[in-house]
Design a protein around this motif. Structure first.
Motif, PDB file in Angstrom:
ATOM      1  N   SER A  40       0.843  -1.202   0.000  1.00 53.02           N
ATOM      2  CA  SER A  40       0.000   0.000   0.000  1.00 53.02           C
ATOM      3  C   SER A  40       0.872   1.244   0.000  1.00 53.02           C
ATOM      4  N   THR A  42       0.502   5.655   0.557  1.00 52.31           N
ATOM      5  CA  THR A  42      -0.328   6.786   0.970  1.00 52.31           C
ATOM      6  C   THR A  42       0.294   8.060   0.435  1.00 52.31           C
ATOM      7  N   ILE A 113     -10.192   9.706   3.645  1.00 50.90           N
ATOM      8  CA  ILE A 113      -9.197   8.981   2.856  1.00 50.90           C
ATOM      9  C   ILE A 113      -9.901   8.158   1.779  1.00 50.90           C
ATOM     10  N   CYS A 115      -9.214   5.533  -1.737  1.00 46.14           N
ATOM     11  CA  CYS A 115      -8.202   4.621  -2.254  1.00 46.14           C
ATOM     12  C   CYS A 115      -8.588   4.072  -3.627  1.00 46.14           C
ATOM     13  N   CYS A 141      -3.754   5.123  -1.410  1.00 45.51           N
ATOM     14  CA  CYS A 141      -4.729   5.904  -0.653  1.00 45.51           C
ATOM     15  C   CYS A 141      -4.359   7.384  -0.691  1.00 45.51           C
ATOM     16  N   GLU A 143      -4.804  10.968   0.970  1.00 42.88           N
ATOM     17  CA  GLU A 143      -5.170  11.595   2.239  1.00 42.88           C
ATOM     18  C   GLU A 143      -5.303  13.094   2.038  1.00 42.88           C
TER      19      GLU A 143
END
Length: 197
Positions: A40, A42, A113, A115, A141, A143
């Motif tokens: 993942s 961010t 958030i 994704c 993701c 933010e």
């Protein structure tokens, strides 16, 4: 690949050989796995770009290409990011890493958030010799931490922007008064009160 093993010249000579030829098949188990560097990622919405990297685990006889394809989740294209297919080309060396950059679309809305996913797509020419490893999907993701002004996050109707002027700068200015210029970015329907303290 295969070859044949033939049995000849038995000893003693009276031995009878039946089925004197055997076909031996060599199975190629050098299958290259491509995996994401991490499962993942961010990214801050205002950063504008998400960088996603794919790596392979073995040396390969020739270079090959893999398509990285985005898939909508709670974040959707084109409103939140620029989706689509981006090819990456791997060289023959081991531990080759290839990355793509995905454009993130900032807006003025405060959002939770969100994704989306990125998956590798193996071409038909490489089927069998290149396979997706684990993780085979990367989640990206976005933010939203609000707008930043002088490292201050603007989230609500009331916010403070710190301005620091040291003594040396005051001497250089030659005045105890400072002029401040504000540039506000937002929708035309919004209004602001500017108060100094």
């Amino acid at each position: 690949e295969d070859f044949q093993l033939v049995l000849i010249n038995p000893s003693p000579s009276g031995v009878i050989i039946t089925g004197d030829t055997i076909r031996i098949v060599i199975v190629d188990d050098d299958v290259t796995e491509v995996t994401f560097e991490q499962p993942s990622y961010t990214v801050i919405e205002n950063d504008g770009v998400a960088r996603v990297c794919l790596t392979k685990d073995l040396e390969s006889a020739t270079q090959f290409a893999v398509d990285l394809v985005t898939q909508d989740g709670t974040a959707t294209s084109p409103g939140d990011y620029t989706g689509g297919t981006q090819p990456v080309t791997f060289e023959t060396a081991e531990d080759d890493v290839q990355c793509i950059e995905i454009t993130i679309i900032p807006d003025n809305d405060r959002e939770p958030i969100e994704c989306f996913n990125v998956t590798p797509q193996i071409s038909a020419a490489n089927t069998g010799s290149v396979v997706p490893g684990v993780p085979s999907t990367a989640k990206v993701c976005i933010e939203d931490v609000g707008q930043r002004v002088n490292d201050t996050i603007i989230e609500g109707p009331l916010f403070t922007v710190p301005i620091h002027i040291n003594k040396e700068d005051q001497i250089m200015i030659g005045s105890d008064r400072v002029s401040l210029c504000y540039k506000i970015h937002g929708s035309p329907s919004r209004w602001f009160n500017l108060v100094t303290d």
